[in-house]
Design a protein around this motif. Sequence first.
Motif, PDB file in Angstrom:
ATOM      1  N   PRO A 104      33.751  41.976  24.942  1.00  0.00           N
ATOM      2  CA  PRO A 104      34.896  42.150  25.848  1.00  0.00           C
ATOM      3  C   PRO A 104      34.510  41.833  27.287  1.00  0.00           C
ATOM      4  CG  PRO A 104      33.946  44.284  25.302  1.00  0.00           C
ATOM      5  CD  PRO A 104      33.214  43.252  24.471  1.00  0.00           C
ATOM      6  N   GLY A 105      35.493  41.439  28.072  1.00  0.00           N
ATOM      7  CA  GLY A 105      35.323  41.285  29.511  1.00  0.00           C
ATOM      8  C   GLY A 105      35.688  42.604  30.165  1.00  0.00           C
ATOM      9  N   ILE A 106      35.511  42.690  31.473  1.00  0.00           N
ATOM     10  CA  ILE A 106      35.898  43.941  32.139  1.00  0.00           C
ATOM     11  C   ILE A 106      37.427  44.015  32.199  1.00  0.00           C
ATOM     12  CG2 ILE A 106      33.741  44.102  33.429  1.00  0.00           C
ATOM     13  CD1 ILE A 106      35.265  43.241  35.935  1.00  0.00           C
ATOM     14  N   SER A 107      37.920  45.215  32.308  1.00  0.00           N
ATOM     15  CA  SER A 107      39.364  45.438  32.287  1.00  0.00           C
ATOM     16  C   SER A 107      40.026  44.929  33.569  1.00  0.00           C
ATOM     17  CB  SER A 107      39.658  46.935  32.135  1.00  0.00           C
ATOM     18  OG  SER A 107      39.288  47.623  33.323  1.00  0.00           O
ATOM     19  N   ALA A 108      41.333  44.783  33.518  1.00  0.00           N
ATOM     20  CA  ALA A 108      42.097  44.362  34.700  1.00  0.00           C
ATOM     21  C   ALA A 108      41.922  45.371  35.826  1.00  0.00           C
ATOM     22  CB  ALA A 108      43.564  44.192  34.348  1.00  0.00           C
ATOM     23  N   GLU A 109      41.855  46.659  35.476  1.00  0.00           N
ATOM     24  CA  GLU A 109      41.662  47.714  36.481  1.00  0.00           C
ATOM     25  C   GLU A 109      40.301  47.574  37.159  1.00  0.00           C
ATOM     26  OE1 GLU A 109      40.841  52.399  36.217  1.00  0.00           O
ATOM     27  OE2 GLU A 109      42.789  51.807  35.381  1.00  0.00           O
ATOM     28  N   GLU A 110      39.247  47.339  36.379  1.00  0.00           N
ATOM     29  CA  GLU A 110      37.912  47.158  36.952  1.00  0.00           C
ATOM     30  C   GLU A 110      37.862  45.886  37.807  1.00  0.00           C
ATOM     31  OE1 GLU A 110      34.639  48.834  33.903  1.00  0.00           O
ATOM     32  OE2 GLU A 110      36.091  47.436  33.009  1.00  0.00           O
ATOM     33  N   THR A 111      38.519  44.832  37.351  1.00  0.00           N
ATOM     34  CA  THR A 111      38.569  43.591  38.109  1.00  0.00           C
ATOM     35  C   THR A 111      39.241  43.820  39.458  1.00  0.00           C
ATOM     36  OG1 THR A 111      38.626  42.278  36.085  1.00  0.00           O
ATOM     37  CG2 THR A 111      39.413  41.205  38.083  1.00  0.00           C
ATOM     38  N   ALA A 112      40.353  44.544  39.473  1.00  0.00           N
ATOM     39  CA  ALA A 112      41.069  44.834  40.719  1.00  0.00           C
ATOM     40  C   ALA A 112      40.206  45.659  41.668  1.00  0.00           C
ATOM     41  CB  ALA A 112      42.378  45.558  40.410  1.00  0.00           C
ATOM     42  N   LYS A 113      39.472  46.632  41.128  1.00  0.00           N
ATOM     43  CA  LYS A 113      38.606  47.463  41.964  1.00  0.00           C
ATOM     44  C   LYS A 113      37.497  46.637  42.615  1.00  0.00           C
ATOM     45  CE  LYS A 113      39.021  51.917  39.616  1.00  0.00           C
ATOM     46  NZ  LYS A 113      38.303  52.907  38.793  1.00  0.00           N
ATOM     47  N   ALA A 114      37.011  45.635  41.920  1.00  0.00           N
ATOM     48  CA  ALA A 114      35.900  44.821  42.427  1.00  0.00           C
ATOM     49  C   ALA A 114      36.366  43.669  43.318  1.00  0.00           C
ATOM     50  CB  ALA A 114      35.101  44.267  41.259  1.00  0.00           C
ATOM     51  N   ALA A 115      37.657  43.384  43.363  1.00  0.00           N
ATOM     52  CA  ALA A 115      38.178  42.216  44.076  1.00  0.00           C
ATOM     53  C   ALA A 115      37.762  42.188  45.551  1.00  0.00           C
ATOM     54  CB  ALA A 115      39.698  42.149  43.954  1.00  0.00           C
ATOM     55  N   ALA A 116      37.858  43.297  46.250  1.00  0.00           N
ATOM     56  CA  ALA A 116      37.497  43.327  47.672  1.00  0.00           C
ATOM     57  C   ALA A 116      36.005  43.052  47.851  1.00  0.00           C
ATOM     58  CB  ALA A 116      37.876  44.666  48.285  1.00  0.00           C
ATOM     59  N   HIS A 117      35.210  43.613  46.970  1.00  0.00           N
ATOM     60  CA  HIS A 117      33.762  43.389  47.023  1.00  0.00           C
ATOM     61  C   HIS A 117      33.453  41.894  46.895  1.00  0.00           C
ATOM     62  CE1 HIS A 117      29.488  43.781  46.196  1.00  0.00           C
ATOM     63  NE2 HIS A 117      29.675  43.078  45.088  1.00  0.00           N
ATOM     64  N   TYR A 118      34.038  41.250  45.900  1.00  0.00           N
ATOM     65  CA  TYR A 118      33.781  39.825  45.681  1.00  0.00           C
ATOM     66  C   TYR A 118      34.381  38.958  46.783  1.00  0.00           C
ATOM     67  CZ  TYR A 118      31.859  41.038  41.167  1.00  0.00           C
ATOM     68  OH  TYR A 118      31.081  41.563  40.174  1.00  0.00           O
ATOM     69  N   ALA A 119      35.509  39.354  47.317  1.00  0.00           N
ATOM     70  CA  ALA A 119      36.151  38.589  48.387  1.00  0.00           C
ATOM     71  C   ALA A 119      35.301  38.576  49.656  1.00  0.00           C
ATOM     72  CB  ALA A 119      37.537  39.146  48.682  1.00  0.00           C
ATOM     73  N   ALA A 120      34.461  39.586  49.851  1.00  0.00           N
ATOM     74  CA  ALA A 120      33.632  39.690  51.046  1.00  0.00           C
ATOM     75  C   ALA A 120      32.349  38.864  50.952  1.00  0.00           C
ATOM     76  CB  ALA A 120      33.282  41.154  51.301  1.00  0.00           C
ATOM     77  N   ILE A 121      32.080  38.286  49.794  1.00  0.00           N
ATOM     78  CA  ILE A 121      30.856  37.506  49.619  1.00  0.00           C
ATOM     79  C   ILE A 121      31.030  36.114  50.221  1.00  0.00           C
ATOM     80  CG2 ILE A 121      29.337  36.411  47.917  1.00  0.00           C
ATOM     81  CD1 ILE A 121      29.952  38.809  46.064  1.00  0.00           C
ATOM     82  N   LYS A 122      30.072  35.740  51.070  1.00  0.00           N
ATOM     83  CA  LYS A 122      30.055  34.390  51.646  1.00  0.00           C
ATOM     84  C   LYS A 122      28.883  33.646  51.010  1.00  0.00           C
ATOM     85  CE  LYS A 122      29.752  31.946  56.108  1.00  0.00           C
ATOM     86  NZ  LYS A 122      29.726  30.678  55.548  1.00  0.00           N
ATOM     87  N   SER A 123      29.191  32.624  50.247  1.00  0.00           N
ATOM     88  CA  SER A 123      28.163  31.874  49.538  1.00  0.00           C
ATOM     89  C   SER A 123      27.406  30.943  50.473  1.00  0.00           C
ATOM     90  CB  SER A 123      28.804  31.049  48.417  1.00  0.00           C
ATOM     91  OG  SER A 123      27.818  30.247  47.796  1.00  0.00           O
TER      92      SER A 123
END
Length: 160
Positions: free
Chosen positions: A123-142
Amino acid sequence: MSEKTYLSGGCQCGAIRYRASDFGRSSLCHCRMCQKALGGPFAALVTAKDLEYTRGKPKHFQSSNKVKRGFCSDCGTPLTFEFEGWAPDITVTTMDEPDRMPPVIQLATDMRLPWCERVIDMPGISAEETAKAAAHYAAIKSYQHPDHDTASWPQQDPSE
């Protein structure tokens, strides 16, 4: 006479870039040497009879009496599998368009990690877990080199 189709790629930091053509079959190798060299359960490789470095050159590690492996000495990206007397293989996922080289065969399946057979069913992570992590991932500058050739790197001009 038809013109060759070149595909480009390179390492994660951009110190090494290449272009290649005249491809053989793309494969997944499950041997222990490939697992260790790539730090993963297998290596996705494709033979490139025409490989040219357009920026930098890889360093090499002689992983056996017959094989040396090319890698970026700056960021460590594994780039090639070079079997003595054969055209080099490049790591498919270092290509700018890795989807253009889907594997057609698996090698050393006797060494395949048993859990690889179940990966597609995990399984992949749930939609709820994905939403919780969205801000964290959005702040990453590659700082990773983009999947296209650039005139220079690190990038000097934001429009490049």
